[in-house]
Design a protein around this motif. Structure first.
Motif, PDB file in Angstrom:
ATOM      1  N   ILE A 162       0.835  -1.210   0.000  1.00 20.12           N
ATOM      2  CA  ILE A 162       0.000   0.000   0.000  1.00 20.12           C
ATOM      3  C   ILE A 162       0.867   1.256   0.000  1.00 20.12           C
ATOM      4  CG2 ILE A 162      -1.784   1.304   1.201  1.00 20.12           C
ATOM      5  CD1 ILE A 162      -2.746  -1.307  -0.013  1.00 20.12           C
ATOM      6  N   ASP A 163       1.882   1.271   0.877  1.00 19.46           N
ATOM      7  CA  ASP A 163       2.786   2.427   0.933  1.00 19.46           C
ATOM      8  C   ASP A 163       3.560   2.591  -0.372  1.00 19.46           C
ATOM      9  OD1 ASP A 163       1.976   3.004   3.494  1.00 19.46           O
ATOM     10  OD2 ASP A 163       3.623   1.933   4.461  1.00 19.46           O
ATOM     11  N   THR A 164       3.889   1.456  -0.989  1.00 20.19           N
ATOM     12  CA  THR A 164       4.596   1.499  -2.270  1.00 20.19           C
ATOM     13  C   THR A 164       3.745   2.163  -3.345  1.00 20.19           C
ATOM     14  OG1 THR A 164       5.893  -0.493  -1.796  1.00 20.19           O
ATOM     15  CG2 THR A 164       5.601   0.092  -4.119  1.00 20.19           C
ATOM     16  N   LEU A 165       2.466   1.764  -3.412  1.00 22.56           N
ATOM     17  CA  LEU A 165       1.551   2.360  -4.387  1.00 22.56           C
ATOM     18  C   LEU A 165       1.384   3.859  -4.134  1.00 22.56           C
ATOM     19  CD1 LEU A 165      -1.185  -0.436  -4.585  1.00 22.56           C
ATOM     20  CD2 LEU A 165       0.580   0.104  -6.283  1.00 22.56           C
ATOM     21  N   LYS A 166       1.285   4.217  -2.855  1.00 24.36           N
ATOM     22  CA  LYS A 166       1.169   5.637  -2.509  1.00 24.36           C
ATOM     23  C   LYS A 166       2.406   6.405  -2.961  1.00 24.36           C
ATOM     24  CE  LYS A 166      -1.883   5.189   1.530  1.00 24.36           C
ATOM     25  NZ  LYS A 166      -1.973   5.352   3.012  1.00 24.36           N
ATOM     26  N   GLU A 167       3.571   5.807  -2.760  1.00 25.49           N
ATOM     27  CA  GLU A 167       4.827   6.449  -3.157  1.00 25.49           C
ATOM     28  C   GLU A 167       4.853   6.707  -4.664  1.00 25.49           C
ATOM     29  OE1 GLU A 167       8.641   8.079  -2.787  1.00 25.49           O
ATOM     30  OE2 GLU A 167       7.332   7.407  -1.152  1.00 25.49           O
ATOM     31  N   ILE A 168       4.442   5.713  -5.443  1.00 20.94           N
ATOM     32  CA  ILE A 168       4.449   5.856  -6.902  1.00 20.94           C
ATOM     33  C   ILE A 168       3.512   6.977  -7.339  1.00 20.94           C
ATOM     34  CG2 ILE A 168       3.856   4.706  -9.066  1.00 20.94           C
ATOM     35  CD1 ILE A 168       4.786   2.073  -7.764  1.00 20.94           C
ATOM     36  N   VAL A 169       2.316   7.005  -6.735  1.00 17.95           N
ATOM     37  CA  VAL A 169       1.354   8.057  -7.070  1.00 17.95           C
ATOM     38  C   VAL A 169       1.899   9.429  -6.678  1.00 17.95           C
ATOM     39  CG1 VAL A 169      -0.939   8.992  -6.565  1.00 17.95           C
ATOM     40  CG2 VAL A 169      -0.649   6.538  -6.923  1.00 17.95           C
ATOM     41  N   GLN A 170       2.475   9.526  -5.484  1.00 17.10           N
ATOM     42  CA  GLN A 170       3.011  10.799  -5.005  1.00 17.10           C
ATOM     43  C   GLN A 170       4.148  11.301  -5.888  1.00 17.10           C
ATOM     44  OE1 GLN A 170       4.057  10.060  -0.928  1.00 17.10           O
ATOM     45  NE2 GLN A 170       1.929  10.002  -0.209  1.00 17.10           N
ATOM     46  N   VAL A 171       5.002  10.365  -6.321  1.00 18.81           N
ATOM     47  CA  VAL A 171       6.119  10.753  -7.185  1.00 18.81           C
ATOM     48  C   VAL A 171       5.601  11.283  -8.521  1.00 18.81           C
ATOM     49  CG1 VAL A 171       8.037   9.834  -8.545  1.00 18.81           C
ATOM     50  CG2 VAL A 171       7.830   9.242  -6.132  1.00 18.81           C
ATOM     51  N   PHE A 172       4.563  10.647  -9.056  1.00 21.07           N
ATOM     52  CA  PHE A 172       3.986  11.121 -10.316  1.00 21.07           C
ATOM     53  C   PHE A 172       3.355  12.497 -10.142  1.00 21.07           C
ATOM     54  CE2 PHE A 172       0.355  11.551 -13.199  1.00 21.07           C
ATOM     55  CZ  PHE A 172       1.011  11.451 -14.421  1.00 21.07           C
ATOM     56  N   VAL A 173       2.578  12.659  -9.085  1.00 20.58           N
ATOM     57  CA  VAL A 173       1.907  13.940  -8.836  1.00 20.58           C
ATOM     58  C   VAL A 173       2.932  15.042  -8.621  1.00 20.58           C
ATOM     59  CG1 VAL A 173       0.417  15.211  -7.229  1.00 20.58           C
ATOM     60  CG2 VAL A 173      -0.196  12.886  -7.924  1.00 20.58           C
ATOM     61  N   ALA A 174       4.059  14.703  -7.949  1.00 22.22           N
ATOM     62  CA  ALA A 174       5.083  15.700  -7.633  1.00 22.22           C
ATOM     63  C   ALA A 174       5.737  16.285  -8.880  1.00 22.22           C
ATOM     64  CB  ALA A 174       6.152  15.092  -6.729  1.00 22.22           C
ATOM     65  N   ILE A 175       5.613  15.588 -10.007  1.00 24.64           N
ATOM     66  CA  ILE A 175       6.136  16.137 -11.261  1.00 24.64           C
ATOM     67  C   ILE A 175       5.405  17.419 -11.621  1.00 24.64           C
ATOM     68  CG2 ILE A 175       6.318  15.739 -13.763  1.00 24.64           C
ATOM     69  CD1 ILE A 175       6.753  12.783 -13.128  1.00 24.64           C
ATOM     70  N   PHE A 176       4.126  17.469 -11.275  1.00 23.33           N
ATOM     71  CA  PHE A 176       3.284  18.602 -11.638  1.00 23.33           C
ATOM     72  C   PHE A 176       2.982  19.531 -10.464  1.00 23.33           C
ATOM     73  CE2 PHE A 176       2.301  14.932 -14.277  1.00 23.33           C
ATOM     74  CZ  PHE A 176       2.515  15.438 -15.541  1.00 23.33           C
ATOM     75  N   TYR A 177       2.953  18.950  -9.255  1.00 22.26           N
ATOM     76  CA  TYR A 177       2.604  19.767  -8.085  1.00 22.26           C
ATOM     77  C   TYR A 177       3.303  19.195  -6.848  1.00 22.26           C
ATOM     78  CZ  TYR A 177      -0.082  22.391  -4.639  1.00 22.26           C
ATOM     79  OH  TYR A 177      -0.441  23.235  -3.606  1.00 22.26           O
TER      80      TYR A 177
END
Length: 515
Positions: A45-60
């Motif tokens: 679960i934390d891994t999936l959150k990390e991947i999503v956060q890293v993607f979002v951080a590209i834009f915001y």
């Protein structure tokens, strides 16, 4: 696993998969997942959150909207649209016909590409994309494979910009050196003086440029590059795969028969001039009005400059297209196809940014840097050691600038304590290693944009450039060993050139025996 030897594994897995499967997206995606799993000790679960956060951080991110990243992605879209206009207007066809009357040899078309790489030295992003758009119509006419074009672009963009004090890279490095010298109270030379003195010690960049001319004049073809070039010469097939690569719309539009060469070079000149002017303006504004050229380029905003230049060039291309009679392609189709052709490049770039962030969280660079400070060895080996570590770090992280930022301070710290006579050679070795690693990794921005500029599949560019990068690196590495023991830059450079010559001649002799 953060900051340990395990932090290297995601980058290694990614690189091995790229070479074995030749599937860039799969390899990058695998590296991202493994890295995220390592960060969170395999908690899914934390891994999936990390991947999503890293993607979002590209834009915001926590600091707000990431305007720079968004503008670069938008510039790629604009570049695709501009290419579509150049193709639909018949400008690319007309320019190719115009140039082929003036550059009549295959060798000449390649030399023109290299010459443009030397001229457009302000920024590596800018060079990678602009040189490709200008050279591609001509090299295509002479059946130069797209893989070779990408190699010529990549091998003159980073090496030239890292050797030039008046470039975004040079200004950045000089800025780092200035801060380090002030902090360590080094008064023997100033930052600009040091940078200029470091240039002869940047062996990899120098050897890589020499090798480019050997490849052109001696037709030095090895590894996958040989297959690409033979296919281009014998069959006129410039690409290694059937699917269309980023930036290639040659089969999408029927060129307008009324198109002229100026339908291509006017938009590109507008792109070049506008981008350079905007780089100066944004740098001047960020430098509190300083007119010092180094201060300007140290603070320039490349991404917004590219975006404004791209926007204006698309507007000009549109106006020129609208003035043509018998327009077959509709504007909606041009914009759509131009945008779609850049989707693969944008996808690769997004994944590269994501794995770069993951590797940063894993502290891969810090771990590798720690190996240097812990190593107890004779000081004569320091230039070679720093070249090796900087190469691995840049290869693993995909960033030359990040490697500069981490390794230059460490180099100064180590040399101040051990042997100041080797300071400049070691700093040069750091710069050289960072560029070498940048040339080898599929997650480097410059490598991705060189593929885009040349209109070649990214993996084809990576695997064809690797042998040449390693030849230059081996030559440079042995040169650093000699410099470490003699502290004679001329001797070290001479050794590197001799080693390069021996390797090239050996390959050529082996080829002749096979024939």
């Amino acid at each position: 696993m953060v900051g340990t030897v395990y932090s290297i594994i995601p980058a290694l897995v990614m690189l091995v998969l790229v070479l074995l499967t030749r599937k860039v997206l799969l390899s990058l995606g695998t590296g991202i997942v493994i890295g995220a799993l390592f960060i969170h000790e395999f908690h899914v679960i934390d891994t999936l959150k990390e991947i999503v956060q890293v993607f979002v951080a590209i834009f915001y991110s926590s600091e707000g909207i990431e305007i720079g990243n968004i503008l670069l992605l938008l510039f790629l879209v604009l570049l695709g649209i501009m290419i579509a206009f150049l193709q639909a207007s018949g400008g690319s066809r007309a320019f190719g016909e115009w140039m082929i009357k003036r550059v009549r040899t295959r060798t000449g078309s390649q030399l023109m590409t290299v010459l443009l790489g030397f001229i457009i030295f302000i920024d590596d992003y800018f060079s990678s994309l602009a040189v490709g758009q200008i050279s591609r119509p001509l090299t295509d006419r002479h059946n130069v494979s797209r893989a070779k074009l990408a190699y010529l672009i990549d091998s003159t963009s980073s090496p030239v910009t890292v050797l030039s004090p008046i470039s975004s890279w040079g200004a950045y490095i000089i800025g780092i050196l200035g801060g380090l010298f002030a902090a360590k109270e080094i008064t023997e030379f100033k930052a600009l003086e040091a940078f200029i003195k470091i240039i002869p010690y940047n062996l990899y960049a120098i050897i890589a440029l020499i090798l480019v001319f050997i490849v052109i004049y001696a037709n030095f073809l090895i590894g996958p590059m040989k297959r690409h070039e033979e296919r281009a010469l014998k069959k006129g097939q410039l690409l290694g795969q059937d699917r269309m690569p980023p930036g290639d719309l040659s089969n999408t539009f029927t060129p307008n028969q009324n198109g002229k060469a100026y339908h291509l070079f006017i938009p590109i000149i507008v792109l070049l001039v506008t981008t350079i002017v905007m780089m100066y303006i944004t740098g001047w504004m960020a430098s509190d009005g300083e007119t010092n050229i180094l201060a300007v380029f140290a603070n320039t905003d490349v991404n917004i400059s590219l975006f404004i230049g791209g926007t204006l060039s698309v507007v000009i291309a549109l106006i020129l297209y609208l003035k043509l009679p018998l327009r077959e392609a509709k504007l909606v189709k041009i914009v759509k196809e131009g945008t779609l052709t850049m989707v693969p490049a944008i996808t690769i770039l997004l994944l590269a940014w994501m794995i770069g962030s993951i590797i940063g969280t894993l502290q891969t660079g810090e771990y590798l840097a720690g190996l240097v400070t812990e190593a107890q060895m004779k000081t004569a080996f320091l230039p070679f050691l720093f070249f090796l570590i900087a190469s691995i770090m840049s290869l693993s992280t995909g960033t030359s600038w990040g490697t500069f930022g981490i390794m230059l301070p460490i180099a100064v710290d180590v040399l101040v304590i051990t042997d100041m006579n080797l300071l400049l050679p070691t700093l040069g070795a750091v710069l050289a290693g960072a560029v070498f690693g940048d040339h080898c990794t599929p997650i480097s921005d410059t490598t991705i944009l060189s593929s885009t500029g040349a209109g070649v599949h990214h993996i084809d560019h990576v695997v064809t450039q690797l042998p040449y990068a390693f030849i230059a690196a081996i030559s440079a590495g042995l040169g650093y060993l000699f410099i470490g023991f003699t502290n004679q830059v001329g001797f070290g450079l001479m050794i590197s050139i001799i080693i390069l010559a021996i390797i090239v001649v050996s390959f050529q002799l082996v080829h002749l025996r096979k024939v």
